[in-house]
Design an enzyme around this catalytic site. Structure first.
Site, PDB file in Angstrom:
ATOM      1  N   TYR A 230       8.021  36.740 -23.330  1.00 47.75           N
ATOM      2  CA  TYR A 230       9.213  37.052 -24.299  1.00 47.75           C
ATOM      3  C   TYR A 230      10.076  36.268 -24.042  1.00 47.75           C
ATOM      4  O   TYR A 230      11.016  36.359 -24.920  1.00 47.75           O
ATOM      5  CB  TYR A 230       9.481  38.531 -23.716  1.00 47.75           C
ATOM      6  CG  TYR A 230       8.463  39.590 -23.702  1.00 47.75           C
ATOM      7  CD1 TYR A 230       7.254  39.329 -24.325  1.00 47.75           C
ATOM      8  CD2 TYR A 230       8.710  41.098 -23.234  1.00 47.75           C
ATOM      9  CE1 TYR A 230       6.165  40.382 -24.368  1.00 47.75           C
ATOM     10  CE2 TYR A 230       7.806  41.799 -23.359  1.00 47.75           C
ATOM     11  CZ  TYR A 230       6.399  41.556 -23.994  1.00 47.75           C
ATOM     12  OH  TYR A 230       5.673  42.356 -23.979  1.00 47.75           O
TER      13      TYR A 230
ATOM     14  N   ASP B 218       5.057  45.473 -19.117  1.00 52.31           N
ATOM     15  CA  ASP B 218       5.632  46.069 -20.468  1.00 52.31           C
ATOM     16  C   ASP B 218       4.627  47.073 -20.701  1.00 52.31           C
ATOM     17  O   ASP B 218       4.748  48.391 -20.884  1.00 52.31           O
ATOM     18  CB  ASP B 218       5.968  45.197 -21.485  1.00 52.31           C
ATOM     19  CG  ASP B 218       6.346  45.607 -22.822  1.00 52.31           C
ATOM     20  OD1 ASP B 218       6.932  46.879 -22.629  1.00 52.31           O
ATOM     21  OD2 ASP B 218       6.533  44.981 -23.690  1.00 52.31           O
TER      22      ASP B 218
ATOM     23  N   ASP C 205       4.134  51.478 -19.634  1.00 56.30           N
ATOM     24  CA  ASP C 205       4.115  52.492 -20.997  1.00 56.30           C
ATOM     25  C   ASP C 205       2.621  53.340 -20.709  1.00 56.30           C
ATOM     26  O   ASP C 205       2.739  54.640 -20.706  1.00 56.30           O
ATOM     27  CB  ASP C 205       3.814  51.778 -22.117  1.00 56.30           C
ATOM     28  CG  ASP C 205       5.032  51.672 -22.899  1.00 56.30           C
ATOM     29  OD1 ASP C 205       6.176  51.906 -22.261  1.00 56.30           O
ATOM     30  OD2 ASP C 205       5.196  51.276 -24.155  1.00 56.30           O
TER      31      ASP C 205
ATOM     32  N   LYS D 104      -3.384  37.896 -13.903  1.00 54.88           N
ATOM     33  CA  LYS D 104      -4.726  37.306 -14.940  1.00 54.88           C
ATOM     34  C   LYS D 104      -5.324  36.000 -14.283  1.00 54.88           C
ATOM     35  O   LYS D 104      -5.286  35.165 -15.092  1.00 54.88           O
ATOM     36  CB  LYS D 104      -4.675  37.729 -16.235  1.00 54.88           C
ATOM     37  CG  LYS D 104      -5.630  37.260 -17.154  1.00 54.88           C
ATOM     38  CD  LYS D 104      -6.671  38.474 -16.929  1.00 54.88           C
ATOM     39  CE  LYS D 104      -7.926  38.321 -18.140  1.00 54.88           C
ATOM     40  NZ  LYS D 104      -8.607  39.178 -17.754  1.00 54.88           N
TER      41      LYS D 104
ATOM     42  N   ASP E 150      -6.557  43.761 -16.325  1.00 52.14           N
ATOM     43  CA  ASP E 150      -7.488  44.761 -17.000  1.00 52.14           C
ATOM     44  C   ASP E 150      -7.922  45.812 -16.258  1.00 52.14           C
ATOM     45  O   ASP E 150      -8.158  46.948 -16.623  1.00 52.14           O
ATOM     46  CB  ASP E 150      -8.387  43.630 -18.041  1.00 52.14           C
ATOM     47  CG  ASP E 150      -9.070  42.574 -16.946  1.00 52.14           C
ATOM     48  OD1 ASP E 150      -8.666  42.261 -15.857  1.00 52.14           O
ATOM     49  OD2 ASP E 150      -9.935  41.743 -17.413  1.00 52.14           O
TER      50      ASP E 150
END
Ligand code: NAD
Length: 361
Positions: free
Chosen positions: A146, A251, A255, A195, A227
């Site tokens: 970001y 992020d 959620d 990852k 994942d």
């Protein structure tokens, strides 16, 4: 204690939920002998309308000088509001990025707690959540994808967009320390999520987190690929205590974690840096669909204020008093519309704030 709090109501339901959180803080002040002074600041769409930008430098300076910041939410209806015709760095949400960066807040905490009384709202099967769950997503907030360089340009006649994901070892080390500090005050388990099978930044992440873990021998460290973590949150959320991860993964996972608790209106958050100044806000957005209707659930903001007492002012008893008041209200069957269930009593935003205040004695 005398505390100067910068209050940013923001847009949509922001002013309504912040008003209730202030009411609860005032009640805590009255009962425990503290004074909370508030300075209201503009950020988001309301700041665009007044000053042409989502967060002015002057407002940021005022926030920096406060002891802590309480935020409602910013933003409007993305498809309809004129704020979204502006370039991305002038839109309401740009204020969020600017204040997090400006206050040096690199650590975001989002608790995912399944309250016993709301277990019916949890979309997971009962056998997976029996006894509830309680974990915290600790997310790096000022680095990664970001904040990396980005551009869109034509390459050999084809439009091509590039975003860059960069982390240096210092950025990783300081967030990892927070993760272990928080775990050491909880159930002493850190699950570091990356990852590393694909990304270089994740391989560095994994190496540095392991180094930091050496300073916390009583905290157990496990690594998990992002994942797999996304699957484990819906398969076995009870296994987690602290999930430690980078900006974009955090992020998305936070959620997801909020959804498995059943109501976004219940979820608080804190953003922390090196010192005691923090930014406390609900995990949800400005909910323009219900703004101004006395329908918003103020509990996420009230629990964020409780986190402020704990992390910025070291008022542990006072923070617990708020959390217990929320639990007491839920136990009495009082609900807002988003968490309403058969046989319970539905309250408006103001009435819910009053009911929580009444439990702080
Ligand atoms: P949202 O979280 O605002 O709303 C999603 C849904 O949840 C809506 O149906 C809303 O009514 C409901 N909801 C949210 N909070 C609630 C509460 N306290 N009580 C009862 N119901 C609640 O997400 P969205 O609709 O995707 O975004 C709306 C705006 O908020 C957008 O402009 C978005 O960019 C912004 N946003 C801001 C923040 C922030 O300020 N930190 C975070 C997320 C989204």
């Amino acid at each position: 204690m005398n505390c100067n709090i910068a209050v940013i109501p923001g847009d949509g339901i922001g002013p309504e939920i912040v008003r209730e959180a202030r009411k609860v803080l005032d009640k805590v002040g009255e009962v425990y002998g503290h004074t909370f002074n508030y300075e209201e600041l503009d950020m988001g769409g309301c700041s665009i309308d007044k000053y042409g930008e989502p967060l002015t430098d002057e407002t940021l300076e005022k926030a920096k000088k406060s002891d802590s910041v309480l935020l409602g939410a910013v933003g409007g209806n993305v498809g309809q509001s004129h704020w979204y015709e502006l370039p991305p760095d002038k839109r309401p949400e740009a204020g969020l990025l600017k204040i997090r960066k400006g206050l040096g807040l690199f650590c975001n905490l989002r608790p995912a707690v399944l309250f016993d009384e709301l277990s019916g709202a949890c979309p997971l099967k009962e056998e997976l959540t029996e006894g509830g769950f309680d974990f915290v997503v600790t997310r790096e907030l000022t680095g990664g994808l970001y904040f990396g360089d980005r551009y869109t340009k034509e390459v050999d006649g084809v439009m091509t967009a590039v975003d860059t994901l960069t982390y240096n070892e210092e950025e990783i080390r300081r967030i990892a320390k927070w993760g272990f500090e928080i775990a050491s005050k909880r159930s002493k388990k850190v699950c570091s999520v990356d990852k590393a099978n694909v990304l270089d930044s994740s391989r560095l992440w994994r190496k540095v987190v392991k180094e930091v873990s050496a300073d916390y021998p009583d905290v157990e460290l496990t690594d998990m690929l992002v994942d797999n973590c996304a699957m484990q949150i819906v398969k076995d959320p009870k296994q987690f205590d602290v999930i430690l991860t980078e900006n974009m993964f955090g992020d998305i996972l936070s959620d997801e974690a909020s959804m498995v608790t059943g109501s976004i209106g219940m979820l608080s958050s804190a953003s922390l840096g090196e010192g005691t100044l923090g930014l406390y806000e609900p995990s949800h957005g400005s909910a323009p669909d219900i703004a101004g209707q006395n329908k918003a659930n103020p509990i996420a903001t009230i629990l964020s204020a409780a986190m402020m007492l704990k992390y910025s002012f070291n008022m542990l008893e006072e923070s617990d008093a708020i959390e217990n008041a929320v639990k007491a209200v839920l136990k009495k069957g009082l609900r807002t519309i988003d968490i309403m269930d058969e046989g319970k009593t539905c309250l408006g935003t103001i009435e819910m704030g009053d009911a929580i205040c009444a439990e702080i004695k």
